[in-house]
Design a protein around this motif. Structure first.
Motif, PDB file in Angstrom:
ATOM      1  N   GLY A 181      16.904 -13.827  -4.707  1.00 19.89           N
ATOM      2  CA  GLY A 181      16.008 -12.764  -4.297  1.00 19.89           C
ATOM      3  C   GLY A 181      14.649 -13.326  -3.950  1.00 19.89           C
ATOM      4  O   GLY A 181      14.354 -14.482  -4.162  1.00 19.89           O
ATOM      5  N   VAL A 182      13.812 -12.506  -3.404  1.00 20.51           N
ATOM      6  CA  VAL A 182      12.478 -12.925  -3.034  1.00 20.51           C
ATOM      7  C   VAL A 182      11.545 -12.524  -4.174  1.00 20.51           C
ATOM      8  O   VAL A 182      11.546 -11.386  -4.619  1.00 20.51           O
ATOM      9  CB  VAL A 182      12.040 -12.262  -1.715  1.00 20.51           C
ATOM     10  CG1 VAL A 182      10.626 -12.641  -1.353  1.00 20.51           C
ATOM     11  CG2 VAL A 182      13.002 -12.643  -0.611  1.00 20.51           C
ATOM     12  N   ALA A 183      10.764 -13.471  -4.632  1.00 21.08           N
ATOM     13  CA  ALA A 183       9.856 -13.205  -5.734  1.00 21.08           C
ATOM     14  C   ALA A 183       8.576 -12.596  -5.192  1.00 21.08           C
ATOM     15  O   ALA A 183       7.816 -13.240  -4.478  1.00 21.08           O
ATOM     16  CB  ALA A 183       9.538 -14.482  -6.487  1.00 21.08           C
ATOM     17  N   VAL A 184       8.358 -11.338  -5.502  1.00 20.91           N
ATOM     18  CA  VAL A 184       7.161 -10.618  -5.097  1.00 20.91           C
ATOM     19  C   VAL A 184       6.401 -10.266  -6.364  1.00 20.91           C
ATOM     20  O   VAL A 184       6.986  -9.771  -7.329  1.00 20.91           O
ATOM     21  CB  VAL A 184       7.520  -9.332  -4.317  1.00 20.91           C
ATOM     22  CG1 VAL A 184       6.269  -8.554  -3.941  1.00 20.91           C
ATOM     23  CG2 VAL A 184       8.327  -9.679  -3.082  1.00 20.91           C
ATOM     24  N   TRP A 185       5.106 -10.522  -6.366  1.00 19.28           N
ATOM     25  CA  TRP A 185       4.315 -10.222  -7.545  1.00 19.28           C
ATOM     26  C   TRP A 185       4.110  -8.723  -7.637  1.00 19.28           C
ATOM     27  O   TRP A 185       3.552  -8.084  -6.755  1.00 19.28           O
ATOM     28  CB  TRP A 185       2.963 -10.946  -7.468  1.00 19.28           C
ATOM     29  CG  TRP A 185       2.178 -10.802  -8.728  1.00 19.28           C
ATOM     30  CD1 TRP A 185       1.135  -9.969  -8.946  1.00 19.28           C
ATOM     31  CD2 TRP A 185       2.399 -11.508  -9.943  1.00 19.28           C
ATOM     32  NE1 TRP A 185       0.683 -10.098 -10.219  1.00 19.28           N
ATOM     33  CE2 TRP A 185       1.448 -11.048 -10.860  1.00 19.28           C
ATOM     34  CE3 TRP A 185       3.306 -12.469 -10.348  1.00 19.28           C
ATOM     35  CZ2 TRP A 185       1.372 -11.522 -12.160  1.00 19.28           C
ATOM     36  CZ3 TRP A 185       3.235 -12.955 -11.637  1.00 19.28           C
ATOM     37  CH2 TRP A 185       2.270 -12.480 -12.527  1.00 19.28           C
ATOM     38  N   GLU A 186       4.595  -8.164  -8.740  1.00 16.61           N
ATOM     39  CA  GLU A 186       4.493  -6.718  -8.957  1.00 16.61           C
ATOM     40  C   GLU A 186       3.201  -6.402  -9.701  1.00 16.61           C
ATOM     41  O   GLU A 186       2.607  -7.263 -10.340  1.00 16.61           O
ATOM     42  CB  GLU A 186       5.708  -6.233  -9.770  1.00 16.61           C
ATOM     43  CG  GLU A 186       7.044  -6.509  -9.112  1.00 16.61           C
ATOM     44  CD  GLU A 186       7.300  -5.639  -7.895  1.00 16.61           C
ATOM     45  OE1 GLU A 186       6.674  -4.575  -7.763  1.00 16.61           O
ATOM     46  OE2 GLU A 186       8.136  -6.031  -7.078  1.00 16.61           O
ATOM     47  N   GLU A 187       2.794  -5.126  -9.648  1.00 19.33           N
ATOM     48  CA  GLU A 187       1.538  -4.718 -10.269  1.00 19.33           C
ATOM     49  C   GLU A 187       1.625  -4.667 -11.787  1.00 19.33           C
ATOM     50  O   GLU A 187       0.687  -5.040 -12.483  1.00 19.33           O
ATOM     51  CB  GLU A 187       1.110  -3.316  -9.772  1.00 19.33           C
ATOM     52  CG  GLU A 187       0.947  -3.168  -8.275  1.00 19.33           C
ATOM     53  CD  GLU A 187       2.274  -2.843  -7.596  1.00 19.33           C
ATOM     54  OE1 GLU A 187       3.073  -2.064  -8.146  1.00 19.33           O
ATOM     55  OE2 GLU A 187       2.499  -3.394  -6.516  1.00 19.33           O
ATOM     56  N   SER A 188       2.730  -4.213 -12.327  1.00 14.06           N
ATOM     57  CA  SER A 188       2.820  -4.046 -13.777  1.00 14.06           C
ATOM     58  C   SER A 188       3.826  -5.053 -14.369  1.00 14.06           C
ATOM     59  O   SER A 188       4.704  -5.567 -13.677  1.00 14.06           O
ATOM     60  CB  SER A 188       3.254  -2.618 -14.122  1.00 14.06           C
ATOM     61  OG  SER A 188       4.578  -2.415 -13.689  1.00 14.06           O
ATOM     62  N   ALA A 189       3.668  -5.270 -15.658  1.00 13.68           N
ATOM     63  CA  ALA A 189       4.555  -6.209 -16.354  1.00 13.68           C
ATOM     64  C   ALA A 189       5.987  -5.677 -16.399  1.00 13.68           C
ATOM     65  O   ALA A 189       6.940  -6.454 -16.327  1.00 13.68           O
ATOM     66  CB  ALA A 189       4.048  -6.449 -17.772  1.00 13.68           C
ATOM     67  N   GLU A 190       6.147  -4.370 -16.499  1.00 14.18           N
ATOM     68  CA  GLU A 190       7.491  -3.784 -16.538  1.00 14.18           C
ATOM     69  C   GLU A 190       8.231  -4.021 -15.229  1.00 14.18           C
ATOM     70  O   GLU A 190       9.414  -4.346 -15.215  1.00 14.18           O
ATOM     71  CB  GLU A 190       7.419  -2.271 -16.837  1.00 14.18           C
ATOM     72  CG  GLU A 190       6.935  -1.925 -18.225  1.00 14.18           C
ATOM     73  CD  GLU A 190       5.417  -1.948 -18.332  1.00 14.18           C
ATOM     74  OE1 GLU A 190       4.715  -1.880 -17.292  1.00 14.18           O
ATOM     75  OE2 GLU A 190       4.925  -2.068 -19.471  1.00 14.18           O
ATOM     76  N   LYS A 191       7.532  -3.858 -14.110  1.00 12.93           N
ATOM     77  CA  LYS A 191       8.159  -4.082 -12.806  1.00 12.93           C
ATOM     78  C   LYS A 191       8.496  -5.562 -12.618  1.00 12.93           C
ATOM     79  O   LYS A 191       9.540  -5.899 -12.065  1.00 12.93           O
ATOM     80  CB  LYS A 191       7.241  -3.614 -11.673  1.00 12.93           C
ATOM     81  CG  LYS A 191       7.108  -2.108 -11.584  1.00 12.93           C
ATOM     82  CD  LYS A 191       6.228  -1.711 -10.423  1.00 12.93           C
ATOM     83  CE  LYS A 191       6.084  -0.219 -10.312  1.00 12.93           C
ATOM     84  NZ  LYS A 191       5.236   0.153  -9.178  1.00 12.93           N
ATOM     85  N   ARG A 192       7.611  -6.447 -13.075  1.00 10.87           N
ATOM     86  CA  ARG A 192       7.899  -7.892 -12.969  1.00 10.87           C
ATOM     87  C   ARG A 192       9.110  -8.263 -13.824  1.00 10.87           C
ATOM     88  O   ARG A 192       9.958  -9.039 -13.397  1.00 10.87           O
ATOM     89  CB  ARG A 192       6.676  -8.707 -13.409  1.00 10.87           C
ATOM     90  CG  ARG A 192       5.533  -8.650 -12.419  1.00 10.87           C
ATOM     91  CD  ARG A 192       4.463  -9.659 -12.765  1.00 10.87           C
ATOM     92  NE  ARG A 192       3.794  -9.399 -14.029  1.00 10.87           N
ATOM     93  CZ  ARG A 192       2.685  -8.694 -14.171  1.00 10.87           C
ATOM     94  NH1 ARG A 192       2.102  -8.178 -13.097  1.00 10.87           N
ATOM     95  NH2 ARG A 192       2.150  -8.517 -15.351  1.00 10.87           N
TER      96      ARG A 192
END
Length: 184
Positions: free
Chosen positions: A156-167
């Protein structure tokens, strides 16, 4: 007075002969450790060997015991391992006095099996695999058809998410995709 001296000399000679006769037969059959090893061995306990073996599990117990017999110090043996990266193997004469240590059985029985020890020792609980560990049975059954994925699609493509839960969810999903791709 002369008879008393003769009796004392006779008793001393008899005691000397008896001691010589009883100890002379046992000496060749049981060689002393100092004579076999070439140095006077220090006292080594199993706790000392276990302490060093727990710090350096890749070093054989016989090598550790032999070095501890020479040095008598856990700290000095540990320093030797850190400086050299290994301990020399004991000579063959060592095994005539000290039988070979069996490493795998005591090591796995004495240590609790957790995730760190399971990965380092190579042992894993029976029936445990990545599919069951990450609860991917349904996805594995659905993806049982063989398809070839590109390396970018696997992780998958690693995209930096806004929250720790999404990451965390993104990381779990990429792990699942990699496990399923490896199974194919």
């Amino acid at each position: 007075m002369g008879e008393v001296v003769n009796v004392i000399v006779a008793v001393a000679v008899v005691v000397f002969i008896v001691r010589w006769a009883t100890t002379g037969k046992d000496a060749p059959n049981t060689p002393s450790p100092a004579r076999v090893l070439g140095f006077r061995p220090k006292n080594v306990t199993t706790d000392m060997v276990d302490t060093v073996h727990n710090m350096f599990p890749d070093i054989p117990s016989d090598n550790i015991r032999y070095d501890l017999l020479r040095t008598g110090s856990v700290q000095q043996t540990s320093t030797t391992i850190l400086e050299r990266g290994f301990l020399p193997a004991p000579p063959p004469a060592y095994y005539t006095i000290y039988p070979r240590a069996i490493d795998p059985a005591p090591a796995s029985a004495s240590r609790p099996l957790n995730s760190v020890n399971a990965t380092t020792s190579g042992a894993k609980p029976k029936g445990d695999n990545l599919i069951t560990r990450y609860n991917l049975q349904e996805r594995a059954a659905a993806a049982s058809g063989v398809s070839v994925l590109a390396p970018e699609e696997v992780g998958g493509v690693a995209v930096w998410e806004e929250s720790a839960e999404k990451r965390e969810a993104s990381l779990r999903e990429r792990k699942a995709q990699m496990i399923l791709a490896a199974r194919q």
